[in-house]
Design a protein around this motif. Structure first.
Motif, PDB file in Angstrom:
ATOM      1  N   LEU A 155      -6.318  -8.741 -14.988  1.00 32.55           N
ATOM      2  CA  LEU A 155      -5.422  -8.460 -13.866  1.00 32.55           C
ATOM      3  C   LEU A 155      -5.485  -6.993 -13.457  1.00 32.55           C
ATOM      4  O   LEU A 155      -5.430  -6.675 -12.252  1.00 32.55           O
ATOM      5  N   LEU A 156      -5.604  -6.096 -14.425  1.00 35.88           N
ATOM      6  CA  LEU A 156      -5.754  -4.676 -14.089  1.00 35.88           C
ATOM      7  C   LEU A 156      -7.071  -4.422 -13.361  1.00 35.88           C
ATOM      8  O   LEU A 156      -7.125  -3.605 -12.431  1.00 35.88           O
ATOM      9  N   ILE A 157      -8.123  -5.132 -13.774  1.00 35.50           N
ATOM     10  CA  ILE A 157      -9.403  -5.031 -13.048  1.00 35.50           C
ATOM     11  C   ILE A 157      -9.200  -5.501 -11.611  1.00 35.50           C
ATOM     12  O   ILE A 157      -9.672  -4.854 -10.667  1.00 35.50           O
ATOM     13  N   LEU A 158      -8.493  -6.605 -11.437  1.00 37.96           N
ATOM     14  CA  LEU A 158      -8.199  -7.097 -10.086  1.00 37.96           C
ATOM     15  C   LEU A 158      -7.429  -6.042  -9.287  1.00 37.96           C
ATOM     16  O   LEU A 158      -7.718  -5.824  -8.112  1.00 37.96           O
ATOM     17  N   GLY A 159      -6.463  -5.380  -9.933  1.00 34.80           N
ATOM     18  CA  GLY A 159      -5.716  -4.319  -9.265  1.00 34.80           C
ATOM     19  C   GLY A 159      -6.609  -3.166  -8.818  1.00 34.80           C
ATOM     20  O   GLY A 159      -6.458  -2.638  -7.713  1.00 34.80           O
ATOM     21  N   VAL A 160      -7.566  -2.802  -9.653  1.00 36.17           N
ATOM     22  CA  VAL A 160      -8.514  -1.735  -9.303  1.00 36.17           C
ATOM     23  C   VAL A 160      -9.412  -2.183  -8.151  1.00 36.17           C
ATOM     24  O   VAL A 160      -9.633  -1.434  -7.195  1.00 36.17           O
ATOM     25  N   VAL A 161      -9.907  -3.403  -8.223  1.00 36.35           N
ATOM     26  CA  VAL A 161     -10.776  -3.921  -7.156  1.00 36.35           C
ATOM     27  C   VAL A 161     -10.009  -3.989  -5.838  1.00 36.35           C
ATOM     28  O   VAL A 161     -10.522  -3.589  -4.786  1.00 36.35           O
ATOM     29  N   MET A 162      -8.778  -4.469  -5.885  1.00 39.20           N
ATOM     30  CA  MET A 162      -7.948  -4.502  -4.674  1.00 39.20           C
ATOM     31  C   MET A 162      -7.759  -3.101  -4.116  1.00 39.20           C
ATOM     32  O   MET A 162      -7.825  -2.901  -2.899  1.00 39.20           O
ATOM     33  N   SER A 163      -7.515  -2.157  -5.008  1.00 41.73           N
ATOM     34  CA  SER A 163      -7.324  -0.770  -4.572  1.00 41.73           C
ATOM     35  C   SER A 163      -8.553  -0.259  -3.843  1.00 41.73           C
ATOM     36  O   SER A 163      -8.452   0.265  -2.728  1.00 41.73           O
ATOM     37  N   VAL A 164      -9.706  -0.431  -4.469  1.00 47.57           N
ATOM     38  CA  VAL A 164     -10.948   0.111  -3.910  1.00 47.57           C
ATOM     39  C   VAL A 164     -11.316  -0.569  -2.594  1.00 47.57           C
ATOM     40  O   VAL A 164     -11.718   0.095  -1.638  1.00 47.57           O
ATOM     41  N   LEU A 165     -11.158  -1.885  -2.535  1.00 46.18           N
ATOM     42  CA  LEU A 165     -11.607  -2.619  -1.353  1.00 46.18           C
ATOM     43  C   LEU A 165     -10.587  -2.660  -0.217  1.00 46.18           C
ATOM     44  O   LEU A 165     -10.971  -2.692   0.952  1.00 46.18           O
ATOM     45  N   LEU A 166      -9.294  -2.664  -0.554  1.00 42.57           N
ATOM     46  CA  LEU A 166      -8.273  -2.889   0.467  1.00 42.57           C
ATOM     47  C   LEU A 166      -7.391  -1.674   0.748  1.00 42.57           C
ATOM     48  O   LEU A 166      -7.126  -1.368   1.916  1.00 42.57           O
ATOM     49  N   LEU A 167      -6.918  -1.020  -0.293  1.00 40.45           N
ATOM     50  CA  LEU A 167      -5.929   0.038  -0.101  1.00 40.45           C
ATOM     51  C   LEU A 167      -6.548   1.414   0.120  1.00 40.45           C
ATOM     52  O   LEU A 167      -6.107   2.156   0.997  1.00 40.45           O
ATOM     53  N   VAL A 168      -7.548   1.762  -0.658  1.00 43.82           N
ATOM     54  CA  VAL A 168      -8.150   3.101  -0.553  1.00 43.82           C
ATOM     55  C   VAL A 168      -8.740   3.372   0.827  1.00 43.82           C
ATOM     56  O   VAL A 168      -8.542   4.472   1.364  1.00 43.82           O
ATOM     57  N   PRO A 169      -9.444   2.413   1.449  1.00 42.56           N
ATOM     58  CA  PRO A 169      -9.967   2.723   2.787  1.00 42.56           C
ATOM     59  C   PRO A 169      -8.869   3.104   3.795  1.00 42.56           C
ATOM     60  O   PRO A 169      -9.043   4.043   4.575  1.00 42.56           O
ATOM     61  N   ILE A 170      -7.746   2.390   3.748  1.00 41.80           N
ATOM     62  CA  ILE A 170      -6.644   2.732   4.654  1.00 41.80           C
ATOM     63  C   ILE A 170      -6.044   4.069   4.253  1.00 41.80           C
ATOM     64  O   ILE A 170      -5.756   4.919   5.101  1.00 41.80           O
ATOM     65  N   ASN A 171      -5.860   4.282   2.957  1.00 43.75           N
ATOM     66  CA  ASN A 171      -5.280   5.544   2.496  1.00 43.75           C
ATOM     67  C   ASN A 171      -6.171   6.726   2.847  1.00 43.75           C
ATOM     68  O   ASN A 171      -5.668   7.799   3.204  1.00 43.75           O
ATOM     69  N   ASN A 172      -7.489   6.550   2.750  1.00 43.23           N
ATOM     70  CA  ASN A 172      -8.393   7.648   3.094  1.00 43.23           C
ATOM     71  C   ASN A 172      -8.271   8.041   4.563  1.00 43.23           C
ATOM     72  O   ASN A 172      -8.407   9.215   4.910  1.00 43.23           O
ATOM     73  N   LEU A 173      -8.021   7.072   5.420  1.00 40.51           N
ATOM     74  CA  LEU A 173      -7.756   7.390   6.827  1.00 40.51           C
ATOM     75  C   LEU A 173      -6.396   8.063   6.969  1.00 40.51           C
ATOM     76  O   LEU A 173      -6.267   9.118   7.592  1.00 40.51           O
ATOM     77  N   ASN A 174      -5.385   7.440   6.380  1.00 44.08           N
ATOM     78  CA  ASN A 174      -4.006   7.906   6.507  1.00 44.08           C
ATOM     79  C   ASN A 174      -3.823   9.354   6.069  1.00 44.08           C
ATOM     80  O   ASN A 174      -3.127  10.124   6.727  1.00 44.08           O
ATOM     81  N   LYS A 175      -4.444   9.733   4.990  1.00 49.17           N
ATOM     82  CA  LYS A 175      -4.201  11.075   4.459  1.00 49.17           C
ATOM     83  C   LYS A 175      -4.807  12.182   5.315  1.00 49.17           C
ATOM     84  O   LYS A 175      -4.493  13.355   5.119  1.00 49.17           O
ATOM     85  N   THR A 176      -5.638  11.812   6.279  1.00 52.11           N
ATOM     86  CA  THR A 176      -6.207  12.820   7.185  1.00 52.11           C
ATOM     87  C   THR A 176      -5.486  12.892   8.527  1.00 52.11           C
ATOM     88  O   THR A 176      -5.764  13.782   9.321  1.00 52.11           O
ATOM     89  N   TRP A 177      -4.593  11.947   8.779  1.00 53.06           N
ATOM     90  CA  TRP A 177      -3.925  11.900  10.072  1.00 53.06           C
ATOM     91  C   TRP A 177      -2.879  12.992  10.225  1.00 53.06           C
ATOM     92  O   TRP A 177      -2.221  13.384   9.255  1.00 53.06           O
ATOM     93  N   THR A 178      -2.743  13.449  11.426  1.00 53.89           N
ATOM     94  CA  THR A 178      -1.647  14.323  11.849  1.00 53.89           C
ATOM     95  C   THR A 178      -1.055  13.679  13.093  1.00 53.89           C
ATOM     96  O   THR A 178      -1.661  12.765  13.677  1.00 53.89           O
ATOM     97  N   PRO A 179       0.109  14.135  13.540  1.00 53.86           N
ATOM     98  CA  PRO A 179       0.645  13.579  14.784  1.00 53.86           C
ATOM     99  C   PRO A 179      -0.304  13.739  15.973  1.00 53.86           C
ATOM    100  O   PRO A 179      -0.256  12.954  16.910  1.00 53.86           O
ATOM    101  N   GLU A 180      -1.192  14.715  15.895  1.00 49.75           N
ATOM    102  CA  GLU A 180      -2.116  14.963  17.000  1.00 49.75           C
ATOM    103  C   GLU A 180      -3.361  14.061  16.968  1.00 49.75           C
ATOM    104  O   GLU A 180      -3.956  13.796  18.003  1.00 49.75           O
ATOM    105  N   ASN A 181      -3.773  13.610  15.782  1.00 48.23           N
ATOM    106  CA  ASN A 181      -5.033  12.863  15.714  1.00 48.23           C
ATOM    107  C   ASN A 181      -4.894  11.435  15.199  1.00 48.23           C
ATOM    108  O   ASN A 181      -5.891  10.744  15.045  1.00 48.23           O
ATOM    109  N   ARG A 182      -3.692  10.978  14.951  1.00 48.36           N
ATOM    110  CA  ARG A 182      -3.520   9.621  14.416  1.00 48.36           C
ATOM    111  C   ARG A 182      -3.893   8.586  15.484  1.00 48.36           C
ATOM    112  O   ARG A 182      -3.692   8.804  16.680  1.00 48.36           O
TER     113      ARG A 182
END
Length: 148
Positions: A87-114
């Motif tokens: 289950l922890l492996i599944l959590g890591v896989v979910m993170s890498v495939l689903l959550l991290v891509p969105i987070n990588n975008l989100n953490k670069t956004w500002t009100p001017e470039n979102r």
């Protein structure tokens, strides 16, 4: 020594579950109640901060559980611990495939470039996060059951 490994592993996963639980039910609710610019900046900052810490925590917890599984290979509760590890492996896989891509975008956004759909992307991240939270809670429950 094995008992220490079991307790440390369970506590590490338990605290990780607590942090992820608080993200869903505390942090996101606070941030989502803010005006859009502050909300978006808060999510970006949380993404940078937690994005730096959580990979180490997820992988570290997985390594601890893997060592526990190997050390107790034919002992009582090994199936529970191995399933928790899966289950922890599944959590890591979910993170890498689903959550991290969105987070990588989100953490670069500002009100001017979102992007125009930033709220929808954050909502998608939150939905994936709910599912991942259920997965790691199940892993934690199995680890606790293996201790008992």
């Amino acid at each position: 020594m094995l008992n220490v490994l079991e307790v440390v592993s369970t506590v590490a996963v338990g605290v990780m579950v607590g942090v992820e639980f608080s993200v869903v039910f505390v942090l996101n609710r606070i941030l989502n109640a803010l005006p859009d610019d502050s909300r978006q900046r808060g999510h970006a900052h949380a993404g940078r901060m937690l994005g730096a810490v959580m990979p180490v925590w997820y992988i570290g917890s997985l390594v601890l559980v893997a060592v526990w599984t190997v050390a107790r290979w034919h002992g009582p509760g090994t199936g529970l611990v191995a399933t928790a590890g899966a289950l922890l492996i599944l959590g890591v896989v979910m993170s890498v495939l689903l959550l991290v891509p969105i987070n990588n975008l989100n953490k670069t956004w500002t009100p001017e470039n979102r992007p125009a759909d930033w709220k929808q992307l954050l909502q998608r991240w939150e939905r994936f996060h709910y599912v991942r939270l259920v997965v790691i809670i199940a892993a934690f429950i199995l680890l606790v059951a293996a201790l008992v």
